[in-house]
Write a protein that holds these residues in place. Structure first.
Motif: not given
Length: 290
Positions: A223-252
């Motif tokens: 489930l954790w792996g699925l959450i990471v995959a979906v979150a990275l996909l969503i964060g990548s959609l607006p020209l990867l800009a969403g990863l600036a939030i997704v990556i730190p949240v997943l890291g913590h």
């Protein structure tokens, strides 16, 4: 010996930290705690992680101009293979917040003082090798279906992918193979880097502990792996800009997931150096002051 230290850790004996049983609720709670860590000082973490989408955009530009359009998706999805290593600084921030210490963003650089840096580097090289292997496999798969010639344009390439049988076959096979690569990373590195930061057990024990964590908690970890995959996909959609939030949240959240899964005796933990425990005056480090 340095090599032996990388293999077995500071005690020169192989450590086998205990693995706890967790539930799906624990995974969601780790995600909530990760968001809490991010929300405490979001501007700092966004600043740190802006380099991630910037590098992604540069890679897209490079592949577009270098006749390698077929590698854009493998490059973007392959970032997930390097994610556990990229989050080391975020684990340190969560570790400090856990101990009620200053969590200013520059403390993410404190990981350079960790005695486990050589072991982290070894596992980081392993992840980099997996990332390169994934790109080579993706290119070989494309060549198998489309030949050695690169796509002429993004529009024609996407049109062929979604309207032809060979395109859909490439999509299905590519995602299946990518899932296998992601599963290897999940099994070998899901808690490896937080464990090394918290306790210098060596690269082998860190990987072995990650494997036991996944085998002992298959449903929550998948489930954790699925959450990471979906979150990275969503964060990548607006020209990867969403990863600036997704990556730190997943890291913590990864740090808190580690805390829930791995049980480390207090005496085994790597203490923060005395200098790192001193609270600063809230200003930037001297090398960042104007």
């Amino acid at each position: 010996m340095a090599i032996f230290h990388v293999y077995s850790g500071a005690t020169r004996t192989l450590q086998h930290p205990a693995i706890r049983r967790i539930t799906v609720a624990d995974v969601y709670d780790a995600l909530r705690l990760g968001f809490d860590d991010f929300w405490a000082k979001p501007s700092h973490y966004v600043f740190l992680c802006l380099i991630y989408p910037i590098v992604g955009v540069l890679l897209i530009t490079w592949t577009s101009g270098g006749n390698a359009l077929q590698l854009i998706f493998p490059l973007m999805s392959g970032f997930a293979l390097l994610g556990p290593f990229a989050g080391i600084g975020l684990y340190e921030i969560s570790r400090r917040r856990e101990q009620n210490l200053d969590t200013s963003w520059w403390h993410a650089l404190d990981v350079r003082h960790s005695p486990a840096i050589p072991a982290m580097a070894v596992i980081g090289v392993m992840l980099l090798a997996l990332f390169i292997a994934w790109l080579l496999v993706a290119q070989a798969l494309y060549t198998w279906f489309y030949g050695p010639a690169a796509p002429q344009s993004m529009t024609s390439f996407l049109g062929d992918l979604f309207t032809t049988q060979r395109g859909w076959t490439l999509i299905v096979l590519g995602n299946l193979i990518g899932f296998l690569f992601a599963l290897v990373v999940l099994c070998t590195a899901v808690v490896a880097f937080p464990l090394l930061l918290d306790c210098d057990v060596g690269a082998y024990a860190a990987i072995e502990t990650s494997v036991r964590a996944v085998l002992g908690n298959p449903v929550p970890m998948l489930l954790w792996g699925l959450i990471v995959a979906v979150a990275l996909l969503i964060g990548s959609l607006p020209l990867l800009a969403g990863l600036a939030i997704v990556i730190p949240v997943l890291g913590h959240a990864t740090w808190h997931l580690y805390r829930k899964v791995v049980e480390i005796p207090v005496g085994m933990k790597t203490p923060l150096p005395p200098s790192a425990r001193k609270e600063d005056d809230g200003r930037f480090p001297y090398w960042l002051r104007w």
